[in-house]
Design a protein around this motif. Sequence first.
Motif, mmCIF file in Angstrom:
data_model
loop_
_atom_site.group_PDB
_atom_site.id
_atom_site.type_symbol
_atom_site.label_atom_id
_atom_site.label_comp_id
_atom_site.label_asym_id
_atom_site.label_seq_id
_atom_site.Cartn_x
_atom_site.Cartn_y
_atom_site.Cartn_z
ATOM 1 N N VAL B 198 0.839 -1.199 0.000
ATOM 2 C CA VAL B 198 0.000 0.000 0.000
ATOM 3 C C VAL B 198 0.873 1.249 0.000
ATOM 4 O O VAL B 198 0.690 2.164 -0.802
ATOM 5 C CB VAL B 198 -0.932 0.019 1.239
ATOM 6 N N ILE B 199 1.863 1.242 0.883
ATOM 7 C CA ILE B 199 2.586 2.476 1.165
ATOM 8 C C ILE B 199 3.618 2.815 0.079
ATOM 9 O O ILE B 199 3.779 3.960 -0.314
ATOM 10 C CB ILE B 199 3.239 2.395 2.578
ATOM 11 N N VAL B 200 4.301 1.782 -0.461
ATOM 12 C CA VAL B 200 5.359 2.064 -1.437
ATOM 13 C C VAL B 200 4.831 2.736 -2.706
ATOM 14 O O VAL B 200 5.264 3.839 -3.059
ATOM 15 C CB VAL B 200 6.166 0.781 -1.776
ATOM 16 N N PRO B 201 3.819 2.122 -3.364
ATOM 17 C CA PRO B 201 3.326 2.793 -4.581
ATOM 18 C C PRO B 201 2.791 4.191 -4.296
ATOM 19 O O PRO B 201 3.032 5.126 -5.060
ATOM 20 C CB PRO B 201 2.198 1.878 -5.073
ATOM 21 N N LEU B 202 2.127 4.329 -3.141
ATOM 22 C CA LEU B 202 1.574 5.638 -2.782
ATOM 23 C C LEU B 202 2.719 6.654 -2.646
ATOM 24 O O LEU B 202 2.689 7.740 -3.228
ATOM 25 C CB LEU B 202 0.783 5.520 -1.478
#
Lengths: 136, 559, 434, 384
Positions: B198-202
């Motif tokens: 969730v956090i990396v692409p965001l």
Amino acid sequence: MKKSGFEPKILAFCCNWCSYAGADLAGTSRIQYAPNVRVIRVMCSGRIDPTFILRAFQVGVDGVLILGCHPGDCHYIDGNYKTARRIHMLKKMLSQLGIEDDRLRLDWVSAAEGKRFASIINDMTERIRALGPFVR
Amino acid sequence: MSDVRIGVFICHCGKNIAGVINVPEVTEYAKTLPNVVYAEHNLFTCSADGLSSITRKIGEYKLSRVIVAACTPRTHEPLFRTACEAAGLNKYLFEFVNIRDQCSWVHMQEPEKATGKAKDLVRMGIAKARLLEPLEDVEIGVTPACLVIGGGVAGMSAALNLANQGFEIYLVERDKELGGLLLNLNRLFTSDSKAEEVIVPLTEKVKNHQNIKVHTSTEVKGVAGFIGNFDVTLDQKGEEKKIKVGTIIVATGAEVLKPVDQYGYGDKSNVITQLELEERLNNGVGDEQNIVMINCVGARIPERQYCSRICCMVAIKNAVLIKENDPRAKVWVLHRDLMTYGTEFEKYYQKAMEKGVRFIRYSLDKLPEIVGNNKVKAVKVYHQLMGKEIVLPCDMLVLTTPLIPHEDNQDISRMLRVSLGEHGFFLEAHLKLQPVEFATDSIYVCGCARWPASVPETISQAYAASAKAAIPLRRGYIRSEGITASVDEDKCSGCGICVLLCPYNAIESQSKDGKKLAHITTAQCKGCGTCGAACPSGAISMNHFRDEEILAQVEALVI
Amino acid sequence: MAVNNSVLIIGGGIAGIQSAIDLANMGFQVCLVEKSPSIGGRMAQLDKTFPTNDCAMCILAPKMIEAGRHANIKLLTYSEVLAVDGEVGNFKVSIKKKARSVDEKKCTGCGVCVEKCPWKVNNEFDLNLGQRKAIYFAFPQTVPKLPVIDREHCAYFLKGKCRACEKFCEAGAIKYDQEDEIIEVEAKAIIVAAGFDLYDPTPLREYGYGRIQNVITAMEYERLSSASGPTAGELKRPSDGKIASDIAFIQCVGSRDVRSNRYCSSVCCMYGTKEAILAYEHQPGTKSTIFYIDLRAVGKRFQEYIQRAKDEYNVTYIRSRPGNIELNHHTQNPIIWYEDTTTGETKSLEVELVILCQALIPPRDIQEMASILSIELDEYGFVKTPDGLSHPVDTTRVGILACGCVHSPKDIPDSVVQASAAAARAAEILSGGT
Amino acid sequence: MTLEDIIKETKTYYCLECGKCSSICPISRHNPSYSPRLMLEKALNGFEGDLINDQELFSCLSCYNCLLRCPADVDYPLFMQKVRALASAQGKYGVPAHSGTLQSLMRLMSNPAIEQRRLEWLSDEYRISEKADILFFVGCAPYFESVLDFKTGALDIAKDSLKILNALGIEPMVLADEKCCGHDLLWTGDVKTFRKLAEHNARIIKESGAKKIIFSCPEGYRTFKFDYPHYVDLDCELQHITEFLAENMGKGKLNFKEAKKKVTYQDPCRLGRHLGVYEQPRKLIEAIPGIELTEMEHIRDESICCGTSAWTNCDAYSKQIRTERLLEAKATGAEMLITACPKCQIHFKCAMVSKGEERGPDVEMDVMDIVNLVASALGDNGSE
């Protein structure tokens, strides 16, 4: 000093968001009540300056009603609490002036309480009728 | 007042008013009152012809005030105001008199008295109208940029949404990395996908977005200016930077309580928090066979009464992951109520039961006890629903603790002049209908800074906050009604009572040539009039509800 | 009407209204479609709201009026979506606007027609606890302020005579020959805010709903408790009009149950508590007993609310799911059989009124709606989110968003949050992002 | 099978600990300290000893009330059946009724050496065949008649069943070496003996070449339908006689003579809640001219059990349950209580035989099996 045929003139301040809406609801629900009250609309009961009330008595109004939102419901966060404090103080002063406590009343009416609005008006009217006209 | 020319329009509302009140009589009466140069009555004043008549008569009779006596301002005032504006009359020179909802409909049995009351009300309305003054709606320009405080999933989601709408965003994160709490998490319920998925692409999208300026290792040092136009001072490792923004989103998140001295935490080596368990699970679990979890450690107790909403799911999720990794392992979750609300969470709870996770309810008056010296060997729990004590073997004790607000929420609330709630989370404008707004316009809140929330809930709130922020940003201005308070600086004694009373922090004490004065930021004023009522020197007038206006109404009540 | 740059919103409850107002305030054209004669949705039926005890109508009405008046919002009430073609960026939607038998342009909303109409009909808004006329306003504060003729009950449509409303309408707004219209709307994005329906407890025969008069549903209670409801806010129980002073609430009726809905309805623990508090406010001293499994009070100030209910409002919580309700034929009181799960003892409790805290279920027409919109539903029939974690308000079809209870049961703040979130996502899409 | 296996098989892990089972359990109703939920808790929390040694382990009537209402999909009756097996493996059998005579009888029966003469009652007024598609499973009725010290009428059920079948022109097979279906043993945990009986019955029925088996006893029917498949393979169509009659009444030559009677009907747990047969018996009763069926307050899936099962733990509570049920029947104003299970009939009659203050109010009411009712109403041409 009850006088026969005495029709009290009562002034009511209603806040725009709760009590005024409640008064309207009494209308839309066709709840009948005493025709003795004249309403002045303000945005918030917090707007009501003690002067307004004193002036009313001065010009010969027999009773004054302050109707605001229920505690916690105030559209302006906490205006009604401030009113409560103010009216409390004012009442003290009035009693010193020898003006009957019943002539000034603070109460809460929500936008859904048409019935409550009507019964407050009726109750107030009866009390003032019992007290008789305000003559000073 | 001689030049005031008042026009009165009285509505029959079919039979609704005319059926009780003698409308012609009231109309004739109105004509007799000072400054009234015209009066008419219509079947329906709000109908097309009624409205056009108002507009026409303003021209014909050079009316400078218009009064409509009809149903109620709450539904129809805006309509009649437009009719006035159509004739070039300032809409604040219109006054509404309510003779239906508060007269004809409630005195149907007493037509004479109703008619008398209607006369009084009209007279009072006219008395006020004489004194009405033209007002302008206030328009304040808005700097087309947004400051987002906090670079967690909330802040980033809000920033990205606004950036995609084409606005300039300053994203400020005090840590050196974006990501917030999720950086320390393993997998997320209910999909069990890795937190980094969730956090990396965001983070990538945010970093690479042309409209987003990311400031990590940065704190907000000061906020000056007023709504729509804030001058913000950022502090990046001692290095100051000034930016101008029109809106601000508070997304500072929350932190997990460390249960110091509870159930041997800190002194027994095999007692950890769910957060610490997340790290362990991230680096591949140990070989513990008996895992006991205790929920509500530090929550729903007299000192901290609230339920932190997501902890039950955190515990259940980690329990499931342990079982999936090693089905032979035994996992007990000791709880007080399982907060698996909604469709997805309840389903996940069932999944846990299927996997063999066992749930035991304990009560506050009989708390679980730990057995063991330097390590916890077992947990004794009084099984409320079996009415007996159970001893659970324990290789690892996991404490489920609530989210708590950051210490420095205080500073932010002071800087932005927004309030905190009783537990130290930020306080929204209205709990039900304005969950992401503050009482102050153009500042918004989302995510765990407001209240503990799951990841999807946080993202929803982030979007919601950006929706609110997008409104002034898109319009380029904030408009508020002309019904606001103003200060007569000659009368103002600078006592500051109004400053304290104002629920919207719209008033501040400013010193002007050596004299302290109340200064009202009109844009911030919502027109409640509390200040006006309290001002001891009569310096504040609440426009459209000025003392003179109201007193005139009062005096007009009695002839 | 063919508007560009517009968003179509399906459902005029608090969620739909909020999405509409947000988008309209951003400057987008919005078309808000509501199948009933007025916007307002379920919230309009509620008496008060937890945990502030704000009266629902007081805080809802201003939003309804704002939506009704907003220059950028086109309201289509008493209307239904028939078909959706095209794709994100240019959906073509055809909508059926049902005949009100009232001319919107002429009608002033004065209500004389309603007053004069001689035909009384059960009022569905009050769950048939009260009556309305054959020409009626759904409720006092409707937006738009337009009456509707209920053609199934209007004497003129049934027998060809009466015409009372027409006779008394001085605005000449009654149009018996009005016909359904088909309206074509263009939209770049669509927001589904169709809300929820309420579980009908009749199939759970052990609770006697429909058989035992003094067993009612929570929504029926809301109407009885509401100052503008059929009893003007008096908690008269159905059997004899007695004001109930000893009440029991049963949680998870149609929720957390394989035989009805296995999910949790999220809000019942709280609204049950609210209704118990209201009962006490209506009549101080009233005793309430709430049967629950897990007391799910996870929102802001919820735990404090529960505590207040216990300390100040004479509310007792019993952890148990009752097995059945029997009738005391003499007193008409329901008798609740339950196990006190803390002692393992089976007991019975006789009260004057039982309120079943019914589950929230997907709108009854959701299947139809889903196929019109070609979006997928989850196993329970709520709108499915492909990636519930990162895209909480998206549906399985690009350009169609969903918010509020149509996703899964949630309380008003959460619905409002999602409504604004959906507006933000729509704005993103309309700005060329996805 | 371990306790954990049982928890999995019966989905006990889903238990929400809500107690709904207890609050609708007929036993808990009269014995407040009995809690099905607590039984499950014991299992879930690993208190196997407590569970097995719990006297009330054998109180469950397997009446299916809880199963039909459980919100969490837990199969409590099956859980009981399986846990009782664990218990009996350790010599725990609960408190057998009638000093265990019937259990011993069943175990004896399982002995292959035994040569029953269980068809002595079969006089030549009944016509049966050596070979036929239809087999009538007599059940233990003949034994009950001799074991119990009061007139059970159980045997008449067998006789009248044949009478009716004959009237329809059907001459079924009846097996001389049929043995107890094993129902009671299975439900008291004696799986070993149950298996023996099941295997025996399956074998002889296969040999008989029967295609359809008709039962007058719902217990046998239930056992063949739900339990046998787990132990033996037997591929036959199964029907309760009421289902069969309701189906064939029309076509056959069943014509009834007027029988003026007001009756009410007891849904047996097994025929009703277990097998879902509610309509056919009623259809049958109403087919008889002059018979008026008045229903009790609790019927169909809400029907109340006759108070005991599998000849165990038949205690004061059982008595209270059936007395209450009889009063409910009486309250309908019916002269006669019709049931469709020999056990129900026996238990109700027993309740009326042994009276006494402590056993609640005395009730007098005729109790009769539906088969007897139908047979008694058959016209002369019925059994030509």
